[in-house]
Motif scaffolding. Structure first.
Motif, PDB file in Angstrom:
ATOM      1  N   CYS A 122     -54.008  43.864  47.618  1.00 12.04           N
ATOM      2  CA  CYS A 122     -54.682  45.058  47.630  1.00 12.04           C
ATOM      3  C   CYS A 122     -53.396  45.925  48.194  1.00 12.04           C
ATOM      4  O   CYS A 122     -52.840  45.687  49.416  1.00 12.04           O
ATOM      5  N   VAL A 146     -53.542  49.030  49.663  1.00  8.09           N
ATOM      6  CA  VAL A 146     -54.209  49.662  50.373  1.00  8.09           C
ATOM      7  C   VAL A 146     -54.386  48.924  51.867  1.00  8.09           C
ATOM      8  O   VAL A 146     -53.605  49.349  52.909  1.00  8.09           O
ATOM      9  N   CYS A 147     -55.197  47.861  51.730  1.00  8.18           N
ATOM     10  CA  CYS A 147     -55.448  47.093  53.094  1.00  8.18           C
ATOM     11  C   CYS A 147     -54.948  45.854  53.065  1.00  8.18           C
ATOM     12  O   CYS A 147     -55.038  44.939  54.008  1.00  8.18           O
ATOM     13  N   ARG A 148     -53.853  45.368  52.157  1.00  8.98           N
ATOM     14  CA  ARG A 148     -53.444  44.100  51.971  1.00  8.98           C
ATOM     15  C   ARG A 148     -54.150  43.092  52.035  1.00  8.98           C
ATOM     16  O   ARG A 148     -53.788  41.739  52.402  1.00  8.98           O
ATOM     17  N   SER A 149     -55.439  43.094  51.505  1.00 12.26           N
ATOM     18  CA  SER A 149     -56.122  42.006  51.633  1.00 12.26           C
ATOM     19  C   SER A 149     -56.138  41.314  50.410  1.00 12.26           C
ATOM     20  O   SER A 149     -55.627  41.628  49.257  1.00 12.26           O
ATOM     21  N   ARG A 196     -59.781  44.820  41.513  1.00 10.51           N
ATOM     22  CA  ARG A 196     -60.472  45.660  42.588  1.00 10.51           C
ATOM     23  C   ARG A 196     -60.591  44.577  43.796  1.00 10.51           C
ATOM     24  O   ARG A 196     -61.056  43.743  43.940  1.00 10.51           O
ATOM     25  N   CYS A 197     -60.139  45.253  44.910  1.00 10.36           N
ATOM     26  CA  CYS A 197     -60.279  44.841  46.196  1.00 10.36           C
ATOM     27  C   CYS A 197     -61.473  44.791  46.780  1.00 10.36           C
ATOM     28  O   CYS A 197     -62.359  45.915  46.804  1.00 10.36           O
ATOM     29  N   SER A 242     -62.608  44.108  49.763  1.00 11.61           N
ATOM     30  CA  SER A 242     -62.642  44.851  51.096  1.00 11.61           C
ATOM     31  C   SER A 242     -62.675  46.394  51.300  1.00 11.61           C
ATOM     32  O   SER A 242     -63.769  46.728  51.734  1.00 11.61           O
ATOM     33  N   CYS A 243     -62.173  46.800  50.289  1.00 14.13           N
ATOM     34  CA  CYS A 243     -62.035  48.413  50.543  1.00 14.13           C
ATOM     35  C   CYS A 243     -62.369  49.243  49.084  1.00 14.13           C
ATOM     36  O   CYS A 243     -62.634  50.272  49.111  1.00 14.13           O
ATOM     37  N   GLY A 244     -62.624  48.419  48.233  1.00 15.43           N
ATOM     38  CA  GLY A 244     -62.826  48.935  46.772  1.00 15.43           C
ATOM     39  C   GLY A 244     -61.815  49.263  45.896  1.00 15.43           C
ATOM     40  O   GLY A 244     -62.126  50.095  44.911  1.00 15.43           O
ATOM     41  N   LYS A 245     -60.562  49.659  46.485  1.00 13.23           N
ATOM     42  CA  LYS A 245     -59.612  50.210  45.602  1.00 13.23           C
ATOM     43  C   LYS A 245     -59.123  49.315  44.693  1.00 13.23           C
ATOM     44  O   LYS A 245     -59.082  47.946  44.457  1.00 13.23           O
TER      45      LYS A 245
END
Length: 322
Positions: free
Chosen positions: A51, A53-56, A72-73, A75-78
């Motif tokens: 991801c 944004v959150c690097r998940s 789609r992540c 964890s954050c939905g991005k």
């Protein structure tokens, strides 16, 4: 097709550009346009996919967009794709990227590349600096042994600027002042005997000890032998940095003193000047990009369009430096 029409078509083959021939071969082979570029992008991204944004690393497939798999992540939905966070994000015409990488490796000008690929010159210019954004960062980390250092000067250029800070001059004009002045930009080049090369745009005017102290200590060994011309700044820098230094007096006609000479770095300067002349002037603010581009070509670190595209995406499989 009639025989006469076929002969007329064959006669036109010699006039086709390299890009047009490649596109014709792809059509004859039945390969969809852009398939090779998209496949390479997706394959290169797999090792670093996360991801933006959150690097998940917890994500799932979320359809396709612009010919690329979208994710789609959890964890954050991005959402993101293989180009998110790379210099090539939000650019279009992926089918032409490998062909454009070939243009860079051939040192084609902005207009020549645009004409060959059938794109606007502004698009060609934008792609040039996007492709070089990461590729130019693959430079030697340290110089070893006998290291030559010398500077070269280019007339400051505000090419492309909307508002000039000085009166306009003709392309290829001359400085108003004689000798080295604030009208010229200094480029410091350091090169060891293995061919590893580093360059720095130190700013306008004469090279000074402070410029050398800022640029060289992080990238040179403590036990190197620094070889330079008779410029006083090098001797002062070597004393303060505590490294060995030897100068050759070029003005007196002494070019070689045993193993001490600056012929390698001067030869690099010559190749650099000749190569820059292709572009009929380079804006000073873009000099770092062009210096990185020249290093890619001179060191032969990148030899194919596929490798350059991978480097632009952050993968340097064949670019390990010492």
């Amino acid at each position: 097709m009639l025989q006469m029409q076929w002969k007329a078509l064959i006669a036109q083959f010699a006039e086709l550009s390299r890009h047009q021939r490649q596109q014709g071969m792809k059509l004859l082979c039945g390969a969809p346009p852009g398939q090779a570029s998209v496949a390479l992008i997706e394959r290169t991204a797999q090792a670093r996919l996360c991801c933006s944004v959150c690097r998940s690393l917890h994500f799932h497939r979320h359809g396709h967009a612009n010919d690329l798999q979208r994710y789609r992540c959890v964890s954050c939905g991005k959402t993101f794709n293989a180009l998110t966070g790379t210099p090539l994000a939000h650019l279009r015409h992926k089918a032409l990227w490998l062909d454009y990488a070939d243009c860079l490796l051939n040192s084609d000008s902005v207009r020549k590349a645009a004409q060959q690929l059938g794109i606007h010159r502004n698009t060609s210019f934008r792609w040039r600096h996007r492709f070089l954004a990461l590729a130019k960062t693959d430079r030697p980390r340290c110089l070893h042994g006998i290291t030559e250092a010398d500077e070269m000067y280019l007339l400051e250029s505000e090419k492309g600027a909307r508002h000039l800070r000085r009166p306009a001059r003709r392309r290829g004009g001359h400085a108003l002042q004689h000798g080295i002045s604030s009208e010229q930009v200094c480029i410091l080049v350091a090169r060891d005997r293995t061919g590893q090369t580093l360059d720095f745009v130190t700013g306008k005017g004469q090279l000074s000890k402070q410029h050398l102290l800022h640029c060289l200590p992080p990238v040179i060994d403590r036990d190197i032998l620094l070889v330079s011309d008779g410029h006083a700044a090098y001797a002062a820098f070597a004393r303060e940095a505590g490294i060995s230094h030897q100068a050759v007096n070029l003005r007196a006609g002494i070019r070689v003193r045993g193993a001490a000479h600056v012929q390698n770095v001067n030869a690099y300067h010559s190749r650099l000047r000749g190569w820059l002349s292709i572009f009929h002037g380079v804006a000073t603010r873009y000099l770092p990009s062009y210096l990185g581009w020249r290093w890619i070509l001179d060191a032969r670190r990148i030899l194919s369009a596929e490798t350059l595209l991978k480097a632009t995406l952050g993968e340097f499989p064949h670019l390990t430096v010492t």
